[in-house]
Design an enzyme around this catalytic site. Structure first.
Site: not given
Ligand SMILES: NC(=O)c1ccc[n+]([C@@H]2O[C@H](COP(=O)([O-])OP(=O)(O)OC[C@H]3O[C@@H](n4cnc5c(N)ncnc54)[C@H](O)[C@@H]3O)[C@@H](O)[C@H]2O)c1
Ligand SMILES: [Zn+2]
Length: 371
Positions: A124, A269, A188, A247, A229, A250, A239, A254, A243, A146
């Site tokens: 939990r 993305h 971003e 987006n 943020k 987005h 949200e 999306h 918040r 999130k």
């Molecule tokens: N929770 C939230 O508020 C929120 C907000 C925005 C996005 N997201 C989520 O985040 C995800 C995307 O995140 P992302 O763009 O970081 O993608 P990711 O985690 O897939 O990372 C992108 C790539 O970079 C590589 N990588 C990461 N750090 C590295 C480093 N220091 N050196 C070399 N390679 C590295 C990873 O292995 C991957 O191949 C999506 O699933 C999205 O839904 C969540």
């Molecule tokens: Zn985004």
């Protein structure tokens, strides 16, 4: 030498610090120990990050006397699944992790979202620490609590709001990101300027190469983004209203990601967000809310950073405005033909509009796609 900055996320008893600066992996153990003195840690990472940076993190934990085990996941969006969640949860239970212990996310947004959800449900809720390693994760996904995995029916449909106890953003680890991932994350950063901070946007326009090169400018860009943020999340954690500004770009973004079938070789993305932010400005101008000068200005800047800005970037994949509208309707709750959209009165002046006629969006997209 750049200095380290700390951004406080103010959420009463769930408040925490985001520490931002170069070479922080080396002191991660100490920093965690300072707030969770007796915690045993499960470190979740992906294979890319593990290959380059895990040794540095592990030796920091070791020299602080923290007992730690690692769980290495495959890299990529498909890791945000029930199967991988189960793997982490079961590994944490097998480690006999208790409430006072911690699960640490060490990776990009994929690892952060998945690991945060695991931390929320093991017994939990156990302590959660984020060590984001992508630019996107440092300025966006690691801030605000999130967490989620994807359902076969859609992205981020299963998850929880679960705040970390600490976020450590080592700005040096970003040097090993691919050029494309760095730029995508930077979309971003630009977003925060466009939402409500024209001065930050102006500064970003002048400092792209310094930020790309690292050092002080990079720390400043990331800290300012986290502060932006954090301020929004503090006012609207769940949200209910404001918040949604996060987006900006987005809804269109999306839809473009959906059209690209979430295939990162076609579109990542941040690239969708870059095109989406241009579309949001152009659409706002069309609705007489903002000036086309601003649309031109941000288009030029995003281009100079190396990001796509035009819907024609996906011309081999987009069939029609109708197809885009279907994705937009999926992303949004359409109430009586009206859509909620983030529009803008200009750079730094985004606002939530709850009554955008779907017909206007359709007409705009038809024009953008060449009639
Ligand atoms: N929770 C939230 O508020 C929120 C907000 C925005 C996005 N997201 C989520 O985040 C995800 C995307 O995140 P992302 O763009 O970081 O993608 P990711 O985690 O897939 O990372 C992108 C790539 O970079 C590589 N990588 C990461 N750090 C590295 C480093 N220091 N050196 C070399 N390679 C590295 C990873 O292995 C991957 O191949 C999506 O699933 C999205 O839904 C969540
Ligand atoms: Zn985004």
């Amino acid at each position: 030498m750049s200095t380290t900055q700390t951004v406080r996320v103010d959420l009463a008893e769930r408040s925490y610090d985001i520490v931002i600066g170069p070479q922080l992996l080396a002191s991660a153990g100490e920093r965690i120990k300072a707030i969770l003195p007796k915690a045993k840690c499960a470190i979740v990472t992906d294979e890319n990050v593990a290959a380059i940076h895990l040794d540095t993190l592990m030796s920091s934990f070791k020299s602080s006397g923290i007992e730690a085990e690692t769980i290495v996941m495959p890299a990529g969006e498909s890791t945000k699944s029930y199967a991988h969640l189960e793997q982490i949860v079961e590994a944490a239970i097998a480690m006999r992790l208790e409430r006072g212990d911690a699960i640490v996310a060490f990776g990009g947004g994929v690892i952060g979202d998945l690991t945060g959800f695991a931390a929320a449900i093991v017994r939990r809720g156990v302590n959660f620490v984020q060590i984001p390693t992508s630019l996107l994760a440092q300025v966006d996904s690691s801030v605000g609590g999130k967490t989620a995995i994807n359902s076969p029916q859609g992205k981020n449909l299963v998850g929880a709001f679960y705040q970390p106890k600490l976020v450590i953003a080592d700005t040096s680890v970003l040097d090993t990101l691919t050029e494309r991932e760095f730029r995508a994350g930077f979309a971003e950063v630009i977003k925060y300027g466009l939402i409500n901070d024209a001065e930050f946007y102006n500064w970003l326009e002048l400092n792209w190469s310094e930020i790309r090169n690292g050092g002080e400018a990079r720390v400043h860009a990331i800290a300012t983004s986290c502060r932006a943020k954090a301020a929004i999340v503090t006012r609207d954690e769940f949200e209910a209203g404001e918040r949604a500004l996060l987006n900006l770009g987005h809804t269109f973004g999306h839809a473009l990601e959906g059209i690209a079938q979430y295939k990162s070789d076609i579109l990542v993305h941040g690239e969708g967000v870059a095109i989406g932010m241009v579309l949001a400005h152009a659409f706002s101008a069309r609705m007489n809310q903002s000036s086309t000068d601003d649309t031109r200005r941000i288009t030029n800047y995003l281009k100079s950073v190396g990001l796509p800005t035009d819907i024609s970037y996906l011309k081999d994949h987009i069939k029609s405005a109708d197809q885009m509208m279907e994705f937009i309707a999926q992303d949004k709750k359409v109430s009586r033909g009206d859509l909620t959209f983030i529009l803008t009165h200009g750079i730094g002046k985004a606002f939530v509009s709850k009554d955008v006629p779907a017909s206007e969006v359709h007409a705009f997209l038809s024009e953008a796609l060449g009639g």
